[in-house]
Scaffold this motif. Sequence first.
Motif, PDB file in Angstrom:
ATOM      1  N   ASP A 157      -0.977   2.406   5.353  1.00  0.00           N
ATOM      2  CA  ASP A 157      -2.188   2.597   4.552  1.00  0.00           C
ATOM      3  C   ASP A 157      -2.135   1.716   3.309  1.00  0.00           C
ATOM      4  OD1 ASP A 157      -3.163   4.490   6.310  1.00  0.00           O
ATOM      5  OD2 ASP A 157      -2.254   6.170   5.224  1.00  0.00           O
ATOM      6  N   PRO A 158      -3.207   0.996   3.016  1.00  0.00           N
ATOM      7  CA  PRO A 158      -3.194   0.102   1.845  1.00  0.00           C
ATOM      8  C   PRO A 158      -3.226   0.874   0.535  1.00  0.00           C
ATOM      9  CG  PRO A 158      -5.342   0.068   2.924  1.00  0.00           C
ATOM     10  CD  PRO A 158      -4.454   0.883   3.789  1.00  0.00           C
ATOM     11  N   MET A 168      -0.089  -4.909 -11.610  1.00  0.00           N
ATOM     12  CA  MET A 168      -1.134  -4.576 -10.658  1.00  0.00           C
ATOM     13  C   MET A 168      -0.566  -4.878  -9.274  1.00  0.00           C
ATOM     14  SD  MET A 168      -3.978  -3.285  -9.898  1.00  0.00           S
ATOM     15  CE  MET A 168      -4.671  -3.060 -11.546  1.00  0.00           C
ATOM     16  N   LEU A 169      -0.466  -3.848  -8.456  1.00  0.00           N
ATOM     17  CA  LEU A 169       0.265  -3.939  -7.196  1.00  0.00           C
ATOM     18  C   LEU A 169      -0.689  -3.781  -6.020  1.00  0.00           C
ATOM     19  CD1 LEU A 169       3.352  -4.044  -6.327  1.00  0.00           C
ATOM     20  CD2 LEU A 169       3.144  -1.578  -5.986  1.00  0.00           C
ATOM     21  N   ARG A 170      -0.494  -4.616  -5.003  1.00  0.00           N
ATOM     22  CA  ARG A 170      -1.162  -4.471  -3.711  1.00  0.00           C
ATOM     23  C   ARG A 170      -0.078  -4.308  -2.672  1.00  0.00           C
ATOM     24  NH1 ARG A 170      -3.216  -8.693  -1.882  1.00  0.00           N
ATOM     25  NH2 ARG A 170      -4.959  -7.846  -0.675  1.00  0.00           N
ATOM     26  N   ALA A 171      -0.140  -3.211  -1.935  1.00  0.00           N
ATOM     27  CA  ALA A 171       0.948  -2.890  -1.016  1.00  0.00           C
ATOM     28  C   ALA A 171       0.441  -2.017   0.125  1.00  0.00           C
ATOM     29  CB  ALA A 171       2.069  -2.162  -1.769  1.00  0.00           C
ATOM     30  N   ASP A 172       1.292  -1.815   1.110  1.00  0.00           N
ATOM     31  CA  ASP A 172       1.051  -0.834   2.170  1.00  0.00           C
ATOM     32  C   ASP A 172       2.053   0.294   2.022  1.00  0.00           C
ATOM     33  OD1 ASP A 172      -0.911  -2.429   3.249  1.00  0.00           O
ATOM     34  OD2 ASP A 172       0.386  -3.297   4.794  1.00  0.00           O
ATOM     35  N   ILE A 173       1.604   1.522   2.260  1.00  0.00           N
ATOM     36  CA  ILE A 173       2.496   2.679   2.234  1.00  0.00           C
ATOM     37  C   ILE A 173       3.075   2.868   3.628  1.00  0.00           C
ATOM     38  CG2 ILE A 173       2.642   5.165   1.862  1.00  0.00           C
ATOM     39  CD1 ILE A 173       0.400   4.875  -0.191  1.00  0.00           C
ATOM     40  N   ILE A 174       4.390   2.668   3.742  1.00  0.00           N
ATOM     41  CA  ILE A 174       5.060   2.763   5.032  1.00  0.00           C
ATOM     42  C   ILE A 174       5.356   4.211   5.384  1.00  0.00           C
ATOM     43  CG2 ILE A 174       7.111   2.075   6.339  1.00  0.00           C
ATOM     44  CD1 ILE A 174       7.328  -0.348   4.456  1.00  0.00           C
ATOM     45  N   SER A 180       7.424  10.639  -3.484  1.00  0.00           N
ATOM     46  CA  SER A 180       7.845   9.246  -3.368  1.00  0.00           C
ATOM     47  C   SER A 180       7.217   8.616  -2.135  1.00  0.00           C
ATOM     48  CB  SER A 180       9.378   9.148  -3.292  1.00  0.00           C
ATOM     49  OG  SER A 180       9.845   9.762  -2.095  1.00  0.00           O
ATOM     50  N   ALA A 181       7.298   7.287  -2.086  1.00  0.00           N
ATOM     51  CA  ALA A 181       6.786   6.558  -0.932  1.00  0.00           C
ATOM     52  C   ALA A 181       7.569   5.269  -0.774  1.00  0.00           C
ATOM     53  CB  ALA A 181       5.297   6.258  -1.101  1.00  0.00           C
ATOM     54  N   ASP A 182       7.761   4.856   0.471  1.00  0.00           N
ATOM     55  CA  ASP A 182       8.309   3.538   0.776  1.00  0.00           C
ATOM     56  C   ASP A 182       7.128   2.602   0.994  1.00  0.00           C
ATOM     57  OD1 ASP A 182      11.015   4.317   0.711  1.00  0.00           O
ATOM     58  OD2 ASP A 182      10.867   5.082   2.753  1.00  0.00           O
ATOM     59  N   ILE A 183       7.190   1.428   0.379  1.00  0.00           N
ATOM     60  CA  ILE A 183       6.057   0.516   0.429  1.00  0.00           C
ATOM     61  C   ILE A 183       6.481  -0.884   0.860  1.00  0.00           C
ATOM     62  CG2 ILE A 183       4.772   1.787  -1.344  1.00  0.00           C
ATOM     63  CD1 ILE A 183       5.576  -0.431  -3.347  1.00  0.00           C
ATOM     64  N   ALA A 184       5.509  -1.634   1.340  1.00  0.00           N
ATOM     65  CA  ALA A 184       5.660  -3.067   1.593  1.00  0.00           C
ATOM     66  C   ALA A 184       4.723  -3.784   0.638  1.00  0.00           C
ATOM     67  CB  ALA A 184       5.311  -3.390   3.041  1.00  0.00           C
TER      68      ALA A 184
END
Length: 218
Positions: A36-37, A91-97, A103-107
Amino acid sequence: MKRSTLFSAVAGLVPMAAVAGNMMVDTGEEMGTHGDPYEGAVLLQECIFEAEEPYCSFIAGGATFYATWEAPTPGYVLEAIGTLYQNAPLMLRADIISLGDVSADIAIHSFELDPDLDWFAETRGFLQGQWMLAANPKYQSHVDGSNVTEYADGQVQSEYVMELAHTCNGANEQGPVLIAWANPWDDPACLILDTVTPEQIRARLVGGDGAQAIYIRP
């Protein structure tokens, strides 16, 4: 933040344009590729490159995001972030793995350093380090970035993520405030920050008796 000379060598692989100017890095990868973005402001908590799985962590509200080296955030992205300072606003753009309770692991797809994102940078800087309750020095607190540990007689009593905001529920528009995110099940405690200097904090608990707690340096 801890950085390894082994990983510092990777800096030579980062295009100069990617780390110049306002420090913006974009992988060019499409949002939603890994989950999810997510797009929003975060604070850099730490980068640990000497671990078995090198990572950087970030704070958003009461949540902590983790991005690990090449899993799948490109190493050069974390290397660039590792050159920044603790509490750097991004300012971050990522995907939530994957998601945990708090907490969350992100890319990470891209980030941009933007000091204007942190309205409370000076106050946040003053809060860092060790404090003790002036009226009872056995009660101490240690602020490390956005992470706070509370002690009594040297024993850990609680740990929480600190969020600074203009006000909070029940504060009657008073502020700024410190919101203490301890767990996802209970409403967070909120402190009205009457005074914050490098040597003293004066604060009142929202919903308390109105008494002012004074913290000083040990």
